[in-house]
Each structure stands twice: as structure tokens, then as C-alpha cells.
Design a protein around this motif. Structure first.
Motif, PDB file in Angstrom:
ATOM      1  N   ALA A  22     -11.040  -7.398  -7.749  1.00 16.52           N
ATOM      2  CA  ALA A  22     -10.991  -6.133  -8.493  1.00 16.52           C
ATOM      3  C   ALA A  22      -9.576  -5.564  -8.510  1.00 16.52           C
ATOM      4  O   ALA A  22      -9.085  -5.109  -9.553  1.00 16.52           O
ATOM      5  N   ILE A  23      -8.910  -5.583  -7.370  1.00 19.34           N
ATOM      6  CA  ILE A  23      -7.550  -5.053  -7.292  1.00 19.34           C
ATOM      7  C   ILE A  23      -6.601  -5.919  -8.110  1.00 19.34           C
ATOM      8  O   ILE A  23      -5.758  -5.402  -8.844  1.00 19.34           O
ATOM      9  N   SER A  24      -6.743  -7.218  -8.012  1.00 18.94           N
ATOM     10  CA  SER A  24      -5.848  -8.101  -8.773  1.00 18.94           C
ATOM     11  C   SER A  24      -6.021  -7.877 -10.274  1.00 18.94           C
ATOM     12  O   SER A  24      -5.046  -7.924 -11.025  1.00 18.94           O
ATOM     13  N   PHE A  25      -7.236  -7.584 -10.727  1.00 17.29           N
ATOM     14  CA  PHE A  25      -7.475  -7.277 -12.136  1.00 17.29           C
ATOM     15  C   PHE A  25      -6.701  -6.022 -12.536  1.00 17.29           C
ATOM     16  O   PHE A  25      -6.041  -5.988 -13.576  1.00 17.29           O
ATOM     17  N   ASP A  26      -6.789  -4.986 -11.712  1.00 17.23           N
ATOM     18  CA  ASP A  26      -6.049  -3.745 -11.991  1.00 17.23           C
ATOM     19  C   ASP A  26      -4.541  -3.965 -12.005  1.00 17.23           C
ATOM     20  O   ASP A  26      -3.817  -3.286 -12.730  1.00 17.23           O
ATOM     21  N   LEU A  46       8.293  -4.109  -6.722  1.00 17.93           N
ATOM     22  CA  LEU A  46       8.159  -2.653  -6.787  1.00 17.93           C
ATOM     23  C   LEU A  46       7.147  -2.244  -7.851  1.00 17.93           C
ATOM     24  O   LEU A  46       6.303  -1.371  -7.616  1.00 17.93           O
ATOM     25  N   GLU A  47       7.197  -2.874  -9.006  1.00 13.76           N
ATOM     26  CA  GLU A  47       6.260  -2.560 -10.088  1.00 13.76           C
ATOM     27  C   GLU A  47       4.810  -2.780  -9.629  1.00 13.76           C
ATOM     28  O   GLU A  47       3.928  -1.956  -9.890  1.00 13.76           O
ATOM     29  N   THR A  48       4.579  -3.874  -8.915  1.00 13.27           N
ATOM     30  CA  THR A  48       3.243  -4.175  -8.413  1.00 13.27           C
ATOM     31  C   THR A  48       2.841  -3.188  -7.327  1.00 13.27           C
ATOM     32  O   THR A  48       1.686  -2.759  -7.267  1.00 13.27           O
ATOM     33  N   LEU A  49       3.783  -2.789  -6.492  1.00 16.44           N
ATOM     34  CA  LEU A  49       3.509  -1.786  -5.454  1.00 16.44           C
ATOM     35  C   LEU A  49       3.073  -0.472  -6.083  1.00 16.44           C
ATOM     36  O   LEU A  49       2.128   0.165  -5.619  1.00 16.44           O
ATOM     37  N   LEU A  50       3.727  -0.065  -7.155  1.00 14.93           N
ATOM     38  CA  LEU A  50       3.363   1.182  -7.832  1.00 14.93           C
ATOM     39  C   LEU A  50       1.956   1.083  -8.424  1.00 14.93           C
ATOM     40  O   LEU A  50       1.159   2.018  -8.300  1.00 14.93           O
ATOM     41  N   LYS A  51       1.644  -0.036  -9.054  1.00 20.38           N
ATOM     42  CA  LYS A  51       0.303  -0.240  -9.608  1.00 20.38           C
ATOM     43  C   LYS A  51      -0.741  -0.259  -8.498  1.00 20.38           C
ATOM     44  O   LYS A  51      -1.829   0.299  -8.645  1.00 20.38           O
ATOM     45  N   LEU A  52      -0.403  -0.892  -7.374  1.00 17.73           N
ATOM     46  CA  LEU A  52      -1.317  -0.960  -6.235  1.00 17.73           C
ATOM     47  C   LEU A  52      -1.584   0.430  -5.673  1.00 17.73           C
ATOM     48  O   LEU A  52      -2.714   0.771  -5.350  1.00 17.73           O
TER      49      LEU A  52
END
Length: 107
Positions: A22-26, A46-52
Motif C-alpha cells: 500500500a505504501i509503495s503504491f502511494d 528526499l522526494e520519496t521521503l516527502l511522499k512517505l
């Protein structure tokens, strides 16, 4: 990323009942790629950290020596992209119906 930071992320994700899938989809990445990040075998951009942080409703505090993760309980829970897409479609349909019956002015 530090092991402590990744451990915090893993615990918070599990506590909130989200699967890695679910998180990887987001995040827009594969479950395998997310698993590697969470286990420390791949770097976290950093971009992935912000999305996470958005997906898990977290506040991330970074300074030159550390990264701290806090659960941001005061914010509304994030909406999944699938649910958001359905809501947008529903609103677009309602607008279309209003326009068809002449209740909504068109430009």
C-alpha cells in the motif's frame, strides 16, 4: 538513512495498518523497491521521503546530524490516490449533471 530512522518508519507503518504494498503504491514505486528502502538496502531519496511522510502522516525533522520522525496526529489522515480519484470522478459527474440541466453557468 540510519537504522533507527528506518526502524521507526517500519513500526509506524505497521502500527497504522499499512502494508508495504500500500505504501509503495502511494510512493509510486514497487513493493520490492520499498522493502529495500525500509531494510536499508537502498537509499531513500528526499522526494520519496516527502511522499512517505505524507502517506504515513508524519512530521520529519532533519538537521545536519540526524533525522527525527514524529507522528503528526493533528493532521487529517491522508487519502489514498484510488479514493481521491473516485471522489474527483464523482464530483466531475455531479458538475456534468448540473451543467446539463442548466443549473451551472458555462463560460
Amino acid at each position: 538513512m540510519t537504522t533507527k530512522f528506518l526502524s521507526q518508519i517500519r513500526k509506524i507503518r505497521a502500527k497504522k495498518g499499512y502494508s508495504q504494498e500500500a505504501i509503495s503504491f502511494d510512493l509510486g514505486i514497487s513493493q520490492n523497491a520499498y522493502s529495500k528502502i525500509e531494510c536499508g538496502r537502498s537509499s531513500l531519496r528526499l522526494e520519496t521521503l516527502l511522499k512517505l511522510s505524507q502517506a504515513l502522516n508524519l512530521k520529519v525533522i532533519m538537521d545536519k546530524n540526524s533525522i527525527t520522525v514524529l507522528e503528526n496526529e493533528n493532521l487529517e489522515a491522508p487519502v489514498s490516490p484510488v479514493k481521491l480519484k473516485k471522489e474527483i470522478h464523482k464530483i466531475q459527474h455531479q458538475i456534468s449533471k448540473l451543467t446539463d440541466v442548466g443549473r451551472l453557468p458555462t463560460n
